[in-house]
Write an enzyme that holds these catalytic residues in place. Structure first.
Site, PDB file in Angstrom:
ATOM      1  N   HIS A 125       0.870  -1.168   0.000  1.00  0.00           N
ATOM      2  CA  HIS A 125       0.000   0.000   0.000  1.00  0.00           C
ATOM      3  C   HIS A 125       0.909   1.221   0.000  1.00  0.00           C
ATOM      4  O   HIS A 125       1.827   1.306   0.814  1.00  0.00           O
ATOM      5  CB  HIS A 125      -0.918  -0.008   1.227  1.00  0.00           C
ATOM      6  CG  HIS A 125      -2.072   0.926   1.081  1.00  0.00           C
ATOM      7  ND1 HIS A 125      -1.926   2.281   1.200  1.00  0.00           N
ATOM      8  CD2 HIS A 125      -3.370   0.702   0.784  1.00  0.00           C
ATOM      9  CE1 HIS A 125      -3.107   2.849   0.984  1.00  0.00           C
ATOM     10  NE2 HIS A 125      -3.994   1.926   0.739  1.00  0.00           N
ATOM     11  N   ARG A 183      -5.882  10.794  -0.680  1.00  0.00           N
ATOM     12  CA  ARG A 183      -5.379  11.271  -1.966  1.00  0.00           C
ATOM     13  C   ARG A 183      -6.530  11.610  -2.889  1.00  0.00           C
ATOM     14  O   ARG A 183      -6.483  12.586  -3.621  1.00  0.00           O
ATOM     15  CB  ARG A 183      -4.450  10.209  -2.573  1.00  0.00           C
ATOM     16  CG  ARG A 183      -3.079  10.193  -1.888  1.00  0.00           C
ATOM     17  CD  ARG A 183      -2.223   9.043  -2.360  1.00  0.00           C
ATOM     18  NE  ARG A 183      -2.684   7.776  -1.803  1.00  0.00           N
ATOM     19  CZ  ARG A 183      -2.747   6.635  -2.470  1.00  0.00           C
ATOM     20  NH1 ARG A 183      -2.362   6.602  -3.731  1.00  0.00           N
ATOM     21  NH2 ARG A 183      -3.180   5.538  -1.893  1.00  0.00           N
TER      22      ARG A 183
END
Lengths: 176, 294, 556
Positions: C326, C346
Site C-alpha cells: 500500500h 489522496r
C-alpha cells in the site's frame, strides 16, 4: 539521533543516545526509550508476546493495559499498542478478562429492552457510576449506550458503541 | 416556548402511551418538550439510607445534563422520576457535605449545586401555560366523563417535593374540569397503589388495588387518571386479578392524564397509543364519542 | 509523539509550496499521469520487480518458482517437530471439520460447516478474531444494485485489477456469490452503513466501474468479524474454538488424504493431535515476514503458517511472486508505524511531496505505480524525509484537504485517523503526514479450485492463504469478499466431504519425513524451523544476553 536496527521491518531502537524513562512492568523496573508505546517498550525490555498483542494498530482489543502514574490515585486503561510510556508508569496487561455473554438467536428476539433484561439483568442494576466509560480504552460512552438500551433506543446504542473492539472475552462453554 | 424534558426509561418503553400524547399535547399548546440529549435512569426509587450516596449519582447526572444544555428548568411527566429527581436536587441544594462528596466522586462532570428547578408536567400546565389558555384550546371537551384523579404517593410525598399540599390538592381537579369532564374525588386518591409489593407480595398488592378501585367506583367514577406508570400497572394491568378476586368490582378504565389532554385538544387516538392501556379504555372513549369528534 | 524540531523545520518547506499547489489543484493543473511506458519503467522500483529480492524454491511441489527470500526461507525449513516423536495413535480431539485459522475466512467456514450438520473445531494461533479481517477498513464489494450493476461488471473489474492473470473460475465464483454474502451478513446483524430508507450505501473503490463498495463506517472488517464471531459463539455446542494453538503440521493418512493436524499450545508448549474428516486452511497472509524489510499493515500473526504446512503436504503455490504494497503507510510517529492511510486522502486532494516541498507524482496513480514512485524518490533520488527512527518517508499533505474543501473536512471525513494522530500530538488538518509504502496483502498463495478443494483430498482453502482469485493485484474491497465467499464455500464443501467419508485410515506424518529428505537432497542445510508462528522483535541488546544454549519452543 539514535541508531536503529530495521532488519525486521519494524523499527527497533537501540540504547545509544536515547532519552530513557523508567517503567514498572508488573512491578519490575525497566529503562526504556521515551516515546515508545507500551507494547514496543515491553518488547524493548525483552518481553516476547504470545498473549496481549494482536493487530498492533488499535482495533483488535488484544492489548488492554491497566496502569498508574506516580502520585496519582487514578487507575488508567489504554491499549498497549496505542499508549505512550511515561516516566514512573506502573503497568500490567490484561490480555484476558472474563465476561458474561448470553447466547441468543437474533431472528427470534425482538428489539425490546425486556429481551436485554432477560439476557443481561445486571445492566438494570446500573447506578450511573460511569466506571464503565472510564475504563473503556476506546473512549466509548459506555454508560450512555447502556442507557440507550434501557430506553429501547437500539439505534442510538449501536451508534454509540460502534467503535467497541471487544477487549474482553466471554467465558462460556466455548473454548476447547 | 422550549423546555428541557426528562421522559424516563418507562415512558420510552412500556409507557409510551404517557410520553407520546404528552409531547403532542404540549406541542399543540405551543410548547416544545426538548428531550435531554444524554440522560440515564433517574434511579427509580429515592434511597432512604442516609449514607447511600451511590444511588444519587444517576439523578444528579441527569440534572447536570440540564445545566449542560444551558437550561435551569426540567419538566418531568412520570411521577416516580419526578420524585427521585426532585429529592436528589433538594439534597444537592441543601446538604453541602454530601454535595461535596458526590461532586468529588463525579470528577468527570461539572460541579452541581442544585441550580435546576425540577417541575412536574402537571404544575407546568398550571403555572407556565395556565388553565385559561388550555381551556381555549380544547377542541373535544370530555363532557359527561366522570374521572377519579389518582395521585398515589410520589406526587405528594414527602412534603418537601410535593407538587401541592395533599389536603388542598386541586391540580388534577382543575385539569379535569378544564378538559370539560367531571371530577370524582374519592378517599383512596392518595393511597399507595402497593408499588413494587405487587411483584414480591401479590396477594397484598391485589387487595390494595381492589380497595382503591372499589373506592373510586363507589363514588361513581367511570375512569381513573394517573401520572405514574407503576400506579397504572397496578391499577390497570393488574386490575383483572382484582376483578377475578372480587365479584362486585367492575371494570374501570385507567388513563394517563396526558392521554386525556391530547384527546381533549383534538389530537385523536393516533397520538395516544391506547394499545398499551388495559380495561376497555377505547370502548369507553368510543361510547362517549371522544374519538370521532376531532 | 509530536513532530520533533527537525521535522517541523522540514514541514515549513511543505507549507511554502502549499498555496501554489492548492492553486494548481483548483485549476485542475495536475502533475500529469504517467504514460504506460513511463509506468512500466517506474515499476522497476516496485519491490516485486527487484530480482535480488527473490530466489528459486529448491524443494516441494512448486520447485523452481521464484519468490521472495523471506517466503522461501519459511518453505526451506524443517518442521517444528520430529515426526518420529509424535505418537499419532493418541488422538486428543476428533471432529468432522477442523478449521485452521480464526479470522473471517475460518469463522464463516465454521458457520457454514455447522449448518451442514458438522461438528467443528476452530484452531487458532491467537484469539478468535485476531486476524487481518479485523483491520480491514474500507469495505466489501458486491454487485447488489441490480439496476445499475451486475456480477458481470464486477468480474471485469476484478480481472482488470489482477492484470487479467486471475483464475477465471475463481473470479466467477467470487462475483456471483457476492450479493448473497451481503444478505447473509445483514441477517446475522451486521450493521452496514445505510440510507434512512434502509438502502445500503455504496462507494467507488480504486479500479471499480460501479459504486459497489459496502461499508460499516470506517471499521467494516471489525464489524463483520464481530458479527460472525458472535454467531459462532451462539453455536458453541457445535463449534469449539481452541485458542493460542496454531496448527504446525497437517496429518495425512496412508492413502495421502488429509486426516487432521498437529496443534501446538504456545503457552504450555505441548502438541495435540486433531483427527478430522476434513480440514480447512484459513490462516491468512504473511505481512509479518516483512518481505524486503518493509513494514506492514498486517496483524501480529500474519506469518504464512498455512502456506508452509500445506506446501509440505504437497499443495502447490501460485501468484506469490506479487505482493501488494500500500503506497501510504504511516512511517512516523513510530507508534503507528505501518498503519494504513486510506486512499481516500489522496482522492480528496492531498499531494505526495518530497523533502523540497515538490510534488513528484500524481497522487492518483494505481497502487503499485504510486508505491514505486515513493520508493524511487527516497531510494534513488535521496529526496525522502529522514525519520527519527532512521527510516525515510514522503509527505502526504493532508492540510490541503481543509483548504480545498473547507475547514473541518479532515476531522469530519477521517475521524479515525484524525484521533489517532491527535493522540500523538499531531493535527493532520494542519500538519502533513509522513508515509512510506507498507506490506499490505499477499496476492498469491495455495492453489485451490472454486469449491475450495485442493490437490490434497480432504484439504480445503479459504481466504488470503489461497492464490489465484486476485491474479497479480487485488482491488480494494475484494479481500473481505474473498474470505466470506470462499470461507462459506469451503465450509460447505468440507462438511459434505466429511459426511461422505467413512474410513479415516492410519494417521501419518510421512510427508514431513519426505519433505525433510527433500531438503537434504536439495543440499539445504539449515537450522531454520517453520512455521514461524510469531515474528521476533527481540532487540540485539536483549539477544546478546539470551545465552541459553538450547532453545526449544517459543520462549525457552
Amino acid at each position: 539521533m539514535s541508531t536503529t536496527d530495521t532488519t525486521k521491518g519494524e523499527s527497533k531502537e537501540t540504547t545509544s543516545g536515547k532519552e530513557l524513562v523508567s517503567i514498572f512492568v508488573m512491578g519490575k523496573k525497566y529503562e526504556v526509550p521515551k516515546n515508545l508505546t507500551i507494547m514496543k517498550a515491553m518488547e524493548y525490555a525483552g518481553y516476547k508476546y504470545i498473549r496481549g498483542c494482536g493487530c498492533r494498530g488499535g482495533i483488535c482489543g488484544a492489548c488492554g493495559t491497566v496502569y498508574r502514574k506516580p502520585g496519582d490515585y487514578h487507575i488508567y486503561v489504554g491499549l498497549a499498542c496505542q499508549t505512550v510510556v511515561e516516566d514512573g508508569m506502573y503497568l500490567t496487561q490484561l490480555p484476558f478478562f472474563p465476561a458474561n455473554r448470553a447466547t441468543y438467536n437474533l431472528e427470534a428476539i425482538g428489539s425490546d429492552p425486556e429481551e436485554v433484561y432477560k439476557k443481561y439483568p445486571e445492566l438494570f442494576r446500573c447506578v450511573a457510576c460511569n466506571a464503565c466509560t472510564k475504563v473503556c480504552p476506546m473512549d466509548i460512552s459506555v454508560m450512555d449506550y447502556i442507557s440507550a438500551i434501557k430506553q429501547g433506543d437500539f439505534e442510538k446504542a449501536t451508534e454509540l458503541s460502534f467503535d467497541c473492539i471487544q477487549c474482553i472475552f466471554p467465558f462460556e462453554n466455548y473454548g476447547g | 416556548m422550549k423546555i428541557s424534558y426528562y421522559p424516563g426509561c418507562t415512558l420510552k418503553t412500556k409507557a409510551k402511551n404517557m410520553d407520546c400524547p404528552g409531547v403532542a399535547a404540549l406541542n399543540a399548546l405551543g410548547v416544545e418538550l426538548v428531550e435531554l440529549p444524554r440522560w440515564n435512569c433517574c434511579g427509580a426509587v429515592f434511597s432512604l439510607a442516609d449514607d447511600d450516596l451511590l444511588h444519587l449519582l444517576a439523578p444528579v447526572r441527569d440534572l447536570i445534563r440540564v445545566v449542560e444544555q444551558g437550561d435551569n428548568k426540567l419538566v418531568v411527566a412520570c411521577s416516580m422520576c419526578y420524585n427521585t429527581l426532585a429529592r436528589a436536587n433538594l439534597l444537592m441544594r441543601e446538604n453541602s457535605e454530601k454535595r461535596h462528596t458526590i461532586n468529588t466522586f463525579m470528577e468527570e462532570e461539572r460541579d452541581y449545586n442544585g441550580e435546576v428547578e425540577v417541575v412536574h408536567l402537571l404544575s407546568f400546565l398550571r403555572d407556565e401555560i395556565g388553565w385559561e389558555k388550555i381551556k381555549e384550546s380544547i377542541k373535544v371537551p370530555l363532557r359527561g366523563l366522570k374521572i377519579a384523579p389518582y395521585y398515589g404517593c410520589t406526587l405528594l410525598r414527602p412534603q418537601s417535593v410535593a407538587i401541592e399540599p395533599p389536603e388542598k390538592r386541586t391540580l388534577f381537579k382543575d385539569l379535569i374540569e378544564t378538559m370539560g369532564a367531571t371530577v370524582v374525588d374519592f378517599p383512596a386518591s392518595t393511597d399507595c397503589c402497593s408499588s413494587y409489593q405487587i411483584l414480591s407480595n401479590p396477594d397484598i398488592g391485589i387487595e390494595t388495588v381492589s380497595k382503591i378501585l372499589e373506592s373510586a367506583e363507589s363514588w361513581g367514577a367511570e375512569a381513573i387518571v394517573t401520572s405514574c406508570p407503576l400506579c397504572e400497572y397496578n391499577l390497570g394491568k393488574r386490575q383483572e386479578d382484582a376483578l377475578r378476586k372480587h365479584d362486585k368490582l367492575k371494570e374501570l378504565p385507567t388513563f394517563y392524564f396526558t392521554q386525556l389532554l391530547a384527546l381533549a385538544l383534538g389530537l385523536g387516538a393516533e397520538v395516544c397509543n391506547f394499545e398499551l392501556n388495559h380495561n376497555g379504555v377505547v370502548r369507553l372513549m368510543e361510547s362517549k364519542k371522544f374519538l370521532t369528534a376531532a | 509523539m509530536p513532530y520533533p524540531q527537525e521535522l517541523k523545520e522540514l514541514i515549513k518547506v511543505v507549507e511554502k509550496t502549499r498555496s501554489e499547489r492548492v492553486a494548481r489543484k483548483k485549476k485542475n493543473e495536475e502533475v500529469p499521469f504517467l504514460s504506460l511506458e513511463e509506468r512500466k519503467k517506474i515499476l522497476d522500483y516496485h519491490p516485486d520487480f527487484r530480482e535480488e529480492g527473490r530466489r528459486e524454491i529448491k524443494v516441494g511441489p512448486s520447485k523452481g518458482y521464484r519468490i521472495a527470500h523471506e517466503m522461501v526461507d519459511m518453505l526451506e525449513a524443517k518442521s517444528r517437530v520430529n515426526p518420529d516423536l509424535v505418537d499419532l495413535s493418541q488422538v486428543d480431539y476428533e471432529t468432522d471439520v477442523l478449521v485452521i485459522g480464526g479470522g473471517g475466512a475460518g469463522t464463516s467456514a465454521a458457520l457454514l460447516a455447522q449448518e451442514q450438520g458438522a461438528k467443528v473445531i476452530i484452531a487458532t494461533k491467537l484469539r478468535h478474531g485476531d486476524a487481518n479481517t479485523m483491520m480491514a477498513e474500507g469495505g466489501i464489494q458486491a454487485a447488489t444494485k441490480g439496476w445499475k450493476d451486475s456480477p458481470y461488471y464486477h468480474y471485469l473489474d476484478v480481472m482488470g485489477g489482477g492484470h487479467f492473470k486471475n483464475i477465471p473460475d475463481l473470479v466467477d465464483t467470487l462475483v456471483t456469490e457476492a450479493p448473497d454474502v451481503i444478505l447473509w451478513l445483514g441477517k446475522l446483524g451486521c450493521n452496514f452503513s445505510k440510507f434512512p430508507d434502509g438502502t445500503l450505501k455504496t462507494l467507488h473503490g480504486g479500479g471499480t466501474c460501479r459504486k459497489r463498495m459496502h461499508y460499516a463506517a470506517d471499521i467494516t472488517g471489525a464489524e463483520i468479524m464481530r458479527t460472525i464471531r458472535d454467531e459462532a459463539r451462539n453455536r458453541s455446542q457445535d463449534i469449539k474454538v481452541i485458542e493460542f494453538s496454531p496448527a504446525v503440521e497437517l496429518i495425512l493418512n496412508e492413502n495421502g488424504e488429509c486426516a487432521g493436524a498437529l496443534l501446538y499450545n504456545m503457552e504450555t508448549e505441548e502438541y495435540f493431535i486433531v483427527k478430522a474428516k476434513a480440514v480447512i486452511m484459513a490462516t491468512g497472509g504473511s505481512g509479518r515476514l516483512h518481505i524486503q524489510n518493509f513494514m506492514t499493515t498486517n496483524h501480529y500473526g500474519a506469518t504464512a503458517d498455512g502456506i508452509v504446512i500445506a506446501y509440505r503436504a504437497g499443495v502447490g503455490i501460485c501468484f506469490l511472486h506479487t505482493v501488494q504494497y500500500h503506497p501510504t503507510g504511516v512511517v512516523f510517529p513510530e507508534q503507528a508505524e505501518g498503519i494504513l492511510i486510506t486512499e481516500k486522502f489522496r482522492g480528496s486532494g492531498a499531494n505526495l511531496v518530497n523533502i523540497d516541498g515538490q510534488q513528484f507524482v500524481n497522487e492518483r496513480e494505481p497502487r503499485d505505480v504510486e508505491s514505486a514512485a515513493v520508493i524511487k524518490e527516497c531510494v534513488e533520488k535521496g529526496k525522502g524525509i529522514p525519520t527519527p527512527t532512521g527510516k525515510f518517508g514522503v509527505w502526504l499533505d493532508s492540510p490541503m484537504i481543509d483548504i480545498l474543501s473547507g475547514e473541518g473536512t479532515v476531522e469530519r471525513e477521517f475521524p479515525g485517523k484524525f484521533i489517532l494522530y491527535k493522540r500523538f500530538g499531531i493535527d493532520i488538518s494542519k500538519e502533513p503526514m509522513l508515509i512510506y509504502p507498507t506490506l499490505h496483502y499477499q496476492n498469491g498463495g495455495l492453489e485451490y479450485k472454486s469449491k475450495g478443494e485442493t490437490t490434497l483430498p480432504g484439504l480445503f482453502v479459504a481466504g488470503e492463504v489461497g492464490g489465484g482469485v486476485h491474479g497479480q493485484n487485488r482491488l480494494m474491497g475484494n479481500s473481505l469478499l474473498d474470505i466470506l465467499v470462499f470461507g462459506r464455500i469451503a465450509g460447505k464443501s468440507a462438511a459434505d466431504y466429511a459426511k461422505s467419508r467413512s474410513d479415516m485410515g492410519i494417521l501419518t506424518l510421512d510427508h514431513v519425513r519426505a519433505y525433510h529428505k527433500g531438503l537434504e537432497e536439495a543440499d539445504i542445510e539449515t537450522d531454520r524451523v517453520s512455521p514461524m508462528l510469531l515474528p521476533d522483535y527481540t532487540l540485539p541488546h536483549v539477544k546478546e544476553r539470551q545465552l541459553t544454549s538450547c532453545y526449544v519452543g517459543t520462549l525457552r
